[in-house]
Design a protein around this motif. Structure first.
Motif, mmCIF file in Angstrom:
data_model
loop_
_atom_site.group_PDB
_atom_site.id
_atom_site.type_symbol
_atom_site.label_atom_id
_atom_site.label_comp_id
_atom_site.label_asym_id
_atom_site.label_seq_id
_atom_site.Cartn_x
_atom_site.Cartn_y
_atom_site.Cartn_z
ATOM 1 N N SER A 1 48.307 64.843 20.098
ATOM 2 C CA SER A 1 48.793 63.468 19.981
ATOM 3 C C SER A 1 50.266 63.437 19.611
ATOM 4 O O SER A 1 51.047 62.667 20.169
ATOM 5 N N ARG A 2 50.655 64.316 18.674
ATOM 6 C CA ARG A 2 52.054 64.339 18.259
ATOM 7 C C ARG A 2 52.939 64.871 19.380
ATOM 8 O O ARG A 2 54.033 64.351 19.605
ATOM 9 N N LYS B 1 62.971 70.370 18.529
ATOM 10 C CA LYS B 1 62.613 71.153 17.335
ATOM 11 C C LYS B 1 61.209 70.793 16.863
ATOM 12 O O LYS B 1 60.430 71.661 16.475
ATOM 13 N N LYS B 2 60.886 69.510 16.896
ATOM 14 C CA LYS B 2 59.542 69.080 16.508
ATOM 15 C C LYS B 2 58.505 69.614 17.488
ATOM 16 O O LYS B 2 57.412 70.044 17.090
ATOM 17 N N LEU B 3 58.867 69.593 18.772
ATOM 18 C CA LEU B 3 57.950 70.107 19.789
ATOM 19 C C LEU B 3 57.743 71.608 19.609
ATOM 20 O O LEU B 3 56.627 72.125 19.769
ATOM 21 N N ASN B 4 58.812 72.311 19.267
ATOM 22 C CA ASN B 4 58.726 73.746 19.038
ATOM 23 C C ASN B 4 57.864 74.057 17.811
ATOM 24 O O ASN B 4 57.102 75.034 17.805
ATOM 25 N N ARG B 5 57.967 73.202 16.786
ATOM 26 C CA ARG B 5 57.129 73.380 15.605
ATOM 27 C C ARG B 5 55.649 73.189 15.961
ATOM 28 O O ARG B 5 54.783 73.915 15.473
ATOM 29 N N ASN B 6 55.385 72.216 16.815
ATOM 30 C CA ASN B 6 54.018 72.013 17.295
ATOM 31 C C ASN B 6 53.511 73.243 18.029
ATOM 32 O O ASN B 6 52.350 73.641 17.887
ATOM 33 N N TYR B 7 54.391 73.823 18.859
ATOM 34 C CA TYR B 7 54.018 75.009 19.627
ATOM 35 C C TYR B 7 53.626 76.154 18.689
ATOM 36 O O TYR B 7 52.618 76.836 18.902
#
Length: 204
Positions: free
Chosen positions: A32-33, A188-194
């Motif tokens: 979702s995020r 950066k947020k997407l990378n943290r999710n990854y």
């Protein structure tokens, strides 16, 4: 510590029997995020396209095209702009498709692959914009020098080249910071999710 991180720590401390259910819930939260982040990338891309093209209302295009015609670049500028618009539309379509795909994915590994694809799409989009601007600056400068070659000396040519180089670097620097502000934070947020998904995948 954000909500997903707290949820992940809670999940690690749960009894083993509950881990499978909790991992699914954590995955759904990460999905979702990720979907929300990619949606904002698409929205920002649309807004950027609209705002930048609105600037043409404040520019005297007739004067600009007259200058391009004088130095023999009118056709080049016209066709390069058409090509650039097609490529920009392609990227916007890719942003939208990335958003729709991430929203519908039901596998951790597939979601991780889509996150990687989204990051590459954004990176290529930024590189295209910066590269196109650089190419245009170089070609226009060469055409200007060639047009005035009989009226300027070597020192003036070097000065024009130096000035163009400085202006180009300044513009590229500003645009790079602009893109870092627009897309860098989201990536950066997407990378943290990854990374969170990678840890989750390792534990399953």
């Amino acid at each position: 510590m954000d909500l997903l991180e707290k949820y992940k720590n809670t999940w690690k401390n749960q009894p083993e029997d509950d881990n499978k259910l909790s991992s699914v819930e954590i995955y759904k939260m990460a999905q979702s995020r990720s979907s929300s982040i990619v949606k904002w990338i698409f929205i920002i891309g649309i807004l950027e396209f609209v705002v930048l093209n609105s600037l043409y209302f404040f520019i005297d295009l007739d004067e600009a095209y007259a200058e391009y015609e004088k130095i023999g670049l009118l056709n080049f500028v016209y066709y390069s702009q058409v090509l650039a618009y097609l490529i920009l539309f392609y990227f916007l379509v890719m942003f939208y498709r990335n958003y729709k795909n991430i929203s519908a994915i039901d596998s951790t590994k597939k979601l991780m692959k889509k996150i990687i694809k989204t990051r590459k799409t954004v990176r290529n989009y930024v590189l295209f914009n910066l590269g196109y601007l650089t190419l245009m600056m170089i070609i226009v400068t060469i055409a200007e020098i060639n047009f005035k070659i009989e009226d300027i000396n070597t020192k003036q040519i070097l000065l024009i080249i130096l000035l163009t180089l400085v202006v180009t670097l300044v513009i590229l620097g500003v645009l790079y910071l602009f893109y870092q502000l627009l897309y860098g934070i989201l990536l950066k947020k997407l990378n943290r999710n990854y990374k969170e998904l990678a840890k989750l995948d390792e534990t399953n």
